[in-house]
Write an enzyme that holds these catalytic residues in place. Structure first.
Site, mmCIF file in Angstrom:
data_model
loop_
_atom_site.group_PDB
_atom_site.id
_atom_site.type_symbol
_atom_site.label_atom_id
_atom_site.label_comp_id
_atom_site.label_asym_id
_atom_site.label_seq_id
_atom_site.Cartn_x
_atom_site.Cartn_y
_atom_site.Cartn_z
ATOM 1 N N LEU A 1 0.829 -1.203 0.000
ATOM 2 C CA LEU A 1 0.000 0.000 0.000
ATOM 3 C C LEU A 1 0.864 1.254 0.000
ATOM 4 C CD1 LEU A 1 -0.599 2.062 2.668
ATOM 5 C CD2 LEU A 1 -1.043 -0.134 3.702
ATOM 6 N N HIS B 1 -1.285 -10.506 -2.190
ATOM 7 C CA HIS B 1 -0.249 -10.642 -3.219
ATOM 8 C C HIS B 1 -0.101 -12.076 -3.730
ATOM 9 C CE1 HIS B 1 0.796 -6.495 -2.682
ATOM 10 N NE2 HIS B 1 0.949 -6.690 -1.384
#
Length: 313
Positions: free
Chosen positions: A96, A204
């Site tokens: 992020l 991910h």
């Protein structure tokens, strides 16, 4: 002396982060007000006063960490005369934190970044039912060895390297059973430690594809400018400058590996000797020291840190 500014990812959040900055500097308070307005809720109250359980929710932690990073940048600009275009060779962020880096370098507005990260947090949480996925840290294995462990553990399920953090620290992500197998296999392959992480979703990895699709839609509705400083993208470990390229990298990042080790090595090879970690915590500073020999690292997230930066500048 070439300088890079780097921005932390999830896990660095603490209750009270940024509170002293907002109390002491109007520029910081303005960032928190901007984020609250963009989200239509008082995220700042959760950041400053908790509870930690609410702050740690992915949909809150992601915009909150960005807010603290950008509040710190605004104070550096107003109090210490930081000029990104002049003073930074690169910016980068961990997961992020890449959004924070893009906002800091002018590619996104703060309001758009806050909304994107709220969407990203919700999308990543909803992509996989709780308990279906997992993540594990494999300590003491280099990246290629960890990738081989993940491949062996998959057995028809998803298990892939999510974060290549450097210093023999690789995080794998995927289906819970496959990740559990990876932990056991890693122990037989020389890992010093291998452990399941206390996370709410398997970030991910390919299981995040529904979130990647949602982020593609969200990013299509946002104005993206060329950043004033090259942003080293997680999935490429090299700089992106064009808006379309930035968007592609952010979409790929949802399911792809955070190539932090290679990103830091790229910046160091390009001449960066000083890294400033901007926002909450010192996680990236520790990783950078293990990746880039002789690099100078400093974390900036408090009024005292601002004073120290001004003294060096």
């Amino acid at each position: 002396m070439a300088v890079a500014f780097v921005f932390p990812g999830q896990g660095s959040q603490t209750v009270g982060m940024g509170k002293a900055l907002a109390a002491n500097f109007p520029a910081a308070a303005q960032v928190f007000a901007e984020v609250d307005e963009a989200l239509g809720s008082k995220l700042s109250a959760i950041v400053f006063d908790g509870p930690i359980e609410t702050l740690t929710l992915t949909e809150n932690a992601q915009p909150a960490l960005m807010a603290v990073s950008l509040a710190t940048i605004r104070v550096l600009e107003t109090e210490a005369g930081l000029n990104f275009k002049r003073d930074a060779q690169f910016v980068a962020g961990h997961s992020l934190g890449e959004y924070s880096a893009l906002a800091a370098s002018g590619a996104f507005t703060i309001a758009d970044t806050a909304r994107l990260l709220r969407t990203r947090g919700q999308a990543m949480q909803k992509a996989v039912p709780v308990g279906v996925g997992a993540m594990a840290a494999l300590i003491g294995l280099e990246f290629d060895a960890a990738v081989a462990v993940a491949a062996e553990a998959a057995q028809g399920q998803v298990c892939q390297a999510a974060n290549d953090n450097g210093g023999g620290q690789v995080v794998v992500s995927g289906d819970k059973a496959a990740v559990e197998r990876a932990v056991e296999i890693a122990k037989t392959k020389g890992a010093k430690r291998a452990m399941i992480l206390p996370v709410s979703a398997p970030f991910h990895c390919a299981l995040m594809q529904p979130a990647a699709d949602l982020m593609a839609n969200a990013l299509a509705q946002v104005a993206v400018k060329a950043p004033v400083v090259p942003v080293v993208a997680n999935v490429l470990a090299k700089p992106v400058k064009e808006p379309a390229e930035i968007v592609r990298a952010l979409i790929a990042q949802v399911t792809g590996t955070v190539r932090w080790r290679e990103s830091v090595a790229f910046m160091a090879d390009a001449g960066v000797t000083t890294f400033y970690e901007v926002g909450a915590g010192k996680v990236l500073s520790g990783l950078i020291k293990r990746i880039a020999d002789g690099a100078s690292t400093s974390a900036i997230g408090s009024p005292d840190d601002i004073v120290a930066f001004k003294a060096r500048a």
